[in-house]
Design a protein around this motif. Structure first.
Motif, mmCIF file in Angstrom:
data_model
loop_
_atom_site.group_PDB
_atom_site.id
_atom_site.type_symbol
_atom_site.label_atom_id
_atom_site.label_comp_id
_atom_site.label_asym_id
_atom_site.label_seq_id
_atom_site.Cartn_x
_atom_site.Cartn_y
_atom_site.Cartn_z
ATOM 1 N N ALA A 114 18.411 18.999 12.213
ATOM 2 C CA ALA A 114 19.646 19.575 12.749
ATOM 3 C C ALA A 114 20.559 20.120 11.663
ATOM 4 C CB ALA A 114 20.386 18.510 13.573
ATOM 5 N N ARG A 115 20.660 19.428 10.531
ATOM 6 C CA ARG A 115 21.590 19.849 9.490
ATOM 7 C C ARG A 115 21.223 21.219 8.907
ATOM 8 N NH1 ARG A 115 19.047 15.610 6.882
ATOM 9 N NH2 ARG A 115 20.879 14.298 6.943
ATOM 10 N N TYR A 116 19.958 21.601 9.037
ATOM 11 C CA TYR A 116 19.521 22.893 8.522
ATOM 12 C C TYR A 116 19.446 23.961 9.620
ATOM 13 C CZ TYR A 116 18.116 20.052 4.531
ATOM 14 O OH TYR A 116 18.107 19.181 3.476
ATOM 15 N N VAL A 117 19.197 23.534 10.842
ATOM 16 C CA VAL A 117 19.012 24.468 11.944
ATOM 17 C C VAL A 117 20.339 24.952 12.518
ATOM 18 C CG1 VAL A 117 18.140 24.676 14.304
ATOM 19 C CG2 VAL A 117 16.741 23.574 12.548
ATOM 20 N N LEU A 118 21.284 24.039 12.693
ATOM 21 C CA LEU A 118 22.544 24.398 13.353
ATOM 22 C C LEU A 118 23.310 25.506 12.626
ATOM 23 C CD1 LEU A 118 23.789 20.893 14.558
ATOM 24 C CD2 LEU A 118 22.684 22.696 15.883
ATOM 25 N N PRO A 119 23.371 25.517 11.278
ATOM 26 C CA PRO A 119 24.093 26.614 10.612
ATOM 27 C C PRO A 119 23.553 28.006 10.930
ATOM 28 C CG PRO A 119 23.764 24.801 9.083
ATOM 29 C CD PRO A 119 22.963 24.487 10.311
ATOM 30 N N LEU A 120 22.286 28.100 11.343
ATOM 31 C CA LEU A 120 21.726 29.393 11.697
ATOM 32 C C LEU A 120 22.403 29.989 12.925
ATOM 33 C CD1 LEU A 120 17.915 28.548 11.302
ATOM 34 C CD2 LEU A 120 19.410 29.675 9.636
ATOM 35 N N LEU A 121 22.922 29.127 13.785
ATOM 36 C CA LEU A 121 23.514 29.580 15.042
ATOM 37 C C LEU A 121 25.040 29.534 15.044
ATOM 38 C CD1 LEU A 121 21.001 27.741 17.387
ATOM 39 C CD2 LEU A 121 21.262 30.226 17.205
ATOM 40 N N GLN A 122 25.629 28.927 14.042
ATOM 41 C CA GLN A 122 27.081 28.778 14.047
ATOM 42 C C GLN A 122 27.853 30.099 14.007
ATOM 43 O OE1 GLN A 122 27.869 25.924 10.923
ATOM 44 N NE2 GLN A 122 27.345 24.173 12.226
ATOM 45 N N PRO A 123 27.391 31.132 13.299
ATOM 46 C CA PRO A 123 28.136 32.404 13.330
ATOM 47 C C PRO A 123 28.291 32.981 14.737
ATOM 48 C CG PRO A 123 26.590 32.398 11.505
ATOM 49 C CD PRO A 123 26.279 31.189 12.329
ATOM 50 N N SER A 124 27.296 32.750 15.583
ATOM 51 C CA SER A 124 27.356 33.309 16.941
ATOM 52 C C SER A 124 27.771 32.295 17.992
ATOM 53 C CB SER A 124 25.990 33.893 17.328
ATOM 54 O OG SER A 124 24.975 32.902 17.227
ATOM 55 N N HIS A 125 27.654 30.994 17.687
ATOM 56 C CA HIS A 125 27.916 29.984 18.707
ATOM 57 C C HIS A 125 29.000 28.982 18.319
ATOM 58 C CE1 HIS A 125 23.995 31.552 19.903
ATOM 59 N NE2 HIS A 125 24.185 31.008 21.091
ATOM 60 N N GLY A 126 29.550 29.088 17.124
ATOM 61 C CA GLY A 126 30.629 28.204 16.735
ATOM 62 C C GLY A 126 30.160 26.968 15.994
ATOM 63 N N SER A 127 31.094 26.315 15.316
ATOM 64 C CA SER A 127 30.759 25.182 14.455
ATOM 65 C C SER A 127 30.593 23.874 15.213
ATOM 66 C CB SER A 127 31.860 25.000 13.391
ATOM 67 O OG SER A 127 33.118 24.775 14.014
ATOM 68 N N ALA A 128 30.997 23.852 16.492
ATOM 69 C CA ALA A 128 30.894 22.606 17.266
ATOM 70 C C ALA A 128 29.528 22.432 17.911
ATOM 71 C CB ALA A 128 31.981 22.569 18.343
ATOM 72 N N LEU A 129 28.624 23.348 17.663
ATOM 73 C CA LEU A 129 27.309 23.307 18.304
ATOM 74 C C LEU A 129 26.507 22.093 17.827
ATOM 75 C CD1 LEU A 129 25.547 25.034 20.232
ATOM 76 C CD2 LEU A 129 24.546 26.085 18.190
ATOM 77 N N THR A 130 25.803 21.453 18.747
ATOM 78 C CA THR A 130 24.918 20.329 18.453
ATOM 79 C C THR A 130 23.498 20.689 18.871
ATOM 80 O OG1 THR A 130 25.227 19.308 20.629
ATOM 81 C CG2 THR A 130 26.792 18.683 18.890
ATOM 82 N N MET A 131 22.517 19.898 18.426
ATOM 83 C CA MET A 131 21.140 20.153 18.845
ATOM 84 C C MET A 131 20.988 19.984 20.351
ATOM 85 S SD MET A 131 19.141 21.308 16.578
ATOM 86 C CE MET A 131 17.586 21.099 17.449
ATOM 87 N N GLU A 132 21.716 19.047 20.910
ATOM 88 C CA GLU A 132 21.688 18.889 22.359
ATOM 89 C C GLU A 132 22.197 20.154 23.039
ATOM 90 O OE1 GLU A 132 23.391 15.797 25.780
ATOM 91 O OE2 GLU A 132 24.078 15.653 23.702
ATOM 92 N N GLY A 133 23.253 20.743 22.452
ATOM 93 C CA GLY A 133 23.784 21.985 23.000
ATOM 94 C C GLY A 133 22.819 23.148 22.834
ATOM 95 N N VAL A 134 22.129 23.196 21.686
ATOM 96 C CA VAL A 134 21.143 24.255 21.462
ATOM 97 C C VAL A 134 20.045 24.182 22.520
ATOM 98 C CG1 VAL A 134 19.361 25.101 19.882
ATOM 99 C CG2 VAL A 134 21.593 24.421 18.988
ATOM 100 N N VAL A 135 19.565 22.985 22.777
ATOM 101 C CA VAL A 135 18.507 22.801 23.777
ATOM 102 C C VAL A 135 19.003 23.221 25.157
ATOM 103 C CG1 VAL A 135 17.123 21.081 24.989
ATOM 104 C CG2 VAL A 135 17.308 21.016 22.495
ATOM 105 N N ARG A 136 20.207 22.825 25.493
ATOM 106 C CA ARG A 136 20.760 23.180 26.810
ATOM 107 C C ARG A 136 20.896 24.693 26.958
ATOM 108 N NH1 ARG A 136 24.793 20.323 26.405
ATOM 109 N NH2 ARG A 136 26.320 21.875 25.747
ATOM 110 N N LEU A 137 21.433 25.353 25.915
ATOM 111 C CA LEU A 137 21.589 26.804 25.965
ATOM 112 C C LEU A 137 20.236 27.508 26.025
ATOM 113 C CD1 LEU A 137 24.469 27.237 23.354
ATOM 114 C CD2 LEU A 137 24.608 27.669 25.824
ATOM 115 N N ALA A 138 19.267 26.980 25.292
ATOM 116 C CA ALA A 138 17.935 27.583 25.311
ATOM 117 C C ALA A 138 17.318 27.495 26.698
ATOM 118 C CB ALA A 138 17.041 26.898 24.282
ATOM 119 N N ARG A 139 17.486 26.371 27.341
ATOM 120 C CA ARG A 139 16.935 26.217 28.692
ATOM 121 C C ARG A 139 17.654 27.105 29.695
ATOM 122 N NH1 ARG A 139 15.666 19.946 29.930
ATOM 123 N NH2 ARG A 139 14.766 20.987 31.744
ATOM 124 N N ASP A 140 18.894 27.467 29.376
ATOM 125 C CA ASP A 140 19.657 28.387 30.242
ATOM 126 C C ASP A 140 19.372 29.847 29.927
ATOM 127 O OD1 ASP A 140 20.797 26.259 31.565
ATOM 128 O OD2 ASP A 140 22.640 26.261 30.383
#
Length: 403
Positions: A266-292
């Motif tokens: 997570a510590r390496y993956v989340l920064p890839l999405l923070q520019p477009s999804h914000g700094s509060a993003l979590t892996m749980e949130g990434v999974v939820r958004l991906a499923r949506d």
């Protein structure tokens, strides 16, 4: 005094065989006990009657194959075990009895910067509260299984360096909790306990060789070989997160470059999405958004899956497991992550090893580690202790499921 080979010592050994069979299975009919132990039906019937009269087992009517039968389980009053799981941001505790029932379970947030002393203070309070809630006498605690997010030195019991709980490196978790609670404490890393939990009643049930891969703040694997957790001589087996994928890749916390963890944790993956999804993003949130249907999150999860698959392919080539179980938040992504894992396995694994492998999501979710801790505590009990009314002996075998 019992003489080896005497009738009394043989009887004692048969008593322990029956208790062990019931303890491992949770409950068995008398016919199943006979098949498991190799004892005659008449011998099993007599032993069960003796154990029932002594309060060690309970016998209830049931049916098997359409016929009436009697189900034998350890007495719910025989004792309780405690499971404790320390994670990156949580503390989870469960209380189970020897009849394989979870009596109480609770999870609460844990500050990643908390010291080990603070963490054990919280654990002790939560254990006391849950035992009190069950109404069971504190003296009935037979043992504790403890999960921590880092490698445990087999000889010293010392927790190795971990960036997941940075204030814990160099501590002896089992010794610390044992001094506080006054009961036997058995410790293992969270990936091994996740493997044990899934092995005995989750997605690994029924197989003898598997790898449980947990992807969270770090990446680790619990390895099961021939039905038993494999830890290695130093306790560091399963550090799949530090397989090198790219020698020129990012610097890992271990000091090497391009470890699997630097492409999947997570510590390496989340920064890839923070520019477009914000700094509060979590892996749980990434999974939820991906499923949506979020395209960015889907792409990142697919990339993570392919990288994990490369590591799994290495495991296939080395150990040839029959099953890989994916745990942690990422498992909730389902086929979005599992399909890329299988794709990489098909590309990089030896064909014969890849064909024999099944890749499944964990069935226990976030409970895998704490239930594995319960199973560890139960597995380290000696069968003789149940007959003698003591809980201090040790017989290391694999324990079965709780419900």
């Amino acid at each position: 005094m019992e003489t080896p080979g005497s009738q009394s010592s043989l009887h004692r050994a048969n008593l322990e065989r029956v208790v062990r069979a019931v303890r491992l299975a949770g409950s068995l009919t008398q016919a199943e006990i006979a098949r498991t132990t190799g004892l005659s039906a008449a011998t099993v019937s007599n032993i069960v009657r003796e154990l029932k009269d002594g309060g060690t087992v309970e016998v209830t009517p049931t049916s098997a194959g359409g016929r009436r039968a009697r189900s034998v389980s350890l007495s719910g009053d025989a004792g309780i075990v405690v499971g404790v799981d320390f994670g990156h941001t949580h503390l989870r505790v469960a209380i189970g009895n020897l009849a394989h029932q979870v009596l109480a379970e609770e999870s609460e947030p844990l500050d990643v910067d908390a010291s080990s002393t603070q963490g054990f203070d919280r654990a002790e309070e939560l254990i006391d509260r849950l035992i009190a809630a069950t109404g069971v006498d504190r003296g009935k605690v037979a043992g504790v299984g403890l999960g921590v997010p880092g490698p445990i030195d087999v000889e010293s019991g010392t927790l190795g360096s971990t960036s997941i709980l940075p204030g814990w490196g160099g501590t002896r978790p089992a010794e610390e909790l044992r001094e506080r609670l006054g009961v036997p404490v058995h410790v293992d890393n969270d990936a091994n306990l996740g493997a044990l939990g899934e092995l005995v009643w989750g997605s690994g049930k029924g197989v003898r060789d598997l790898a449980y891969i947990k992807v969270a703040s770090g990446v680790g694997a619990g390895l099961v070989i021939n039905g038993h957790i494999y830890r290695g001589p130093g306790g560091t087996a399963g550090e799949i997160g530090h397989i090198t994928l790219d020698e020129g890749g990012p610097v890992c916390r271990c000091g090497n470059r391009g470890c699997l963890e630097t492409f999947t944790a997570a510590r390496y993956v989340l920064p890839l999405l923070q520019p477009s999804h914000g700094s509060a993003l979590t892996m749980e949130g990434v999974v939820r958004l991906a499923r949506d249907g979020d395209p960015g999150c889907r792409r990142v999860i697919a990339d993570v899956g392919r990288h994990i698959g490369s590591g799994v392919a290495n495991l296939c080539n080395l150990l040839n497991p029959s099953r890989v179980v994916l745990g942690g938040d990422l498992a909730e992504a389902g086929e979005l992550v599992l399909a890329p894992i299988r794709e990489s396995v098909g590309r990089y694994a030896i064909p014969s090893a890849g064909r024999q492998l099944s890749v499944l999501p964990g069935a226990l979710g976030g409970r895998a580690e704490v239930l594995g801790a319960l199973a560890l505590a139960l597995s380290e009990m000696g069968d003789s202790t149940l007959l003698d009314g003591s809980a201090t002996a040790s017989l290391p075998v694999v324990a079965p499921a709780f419900t």
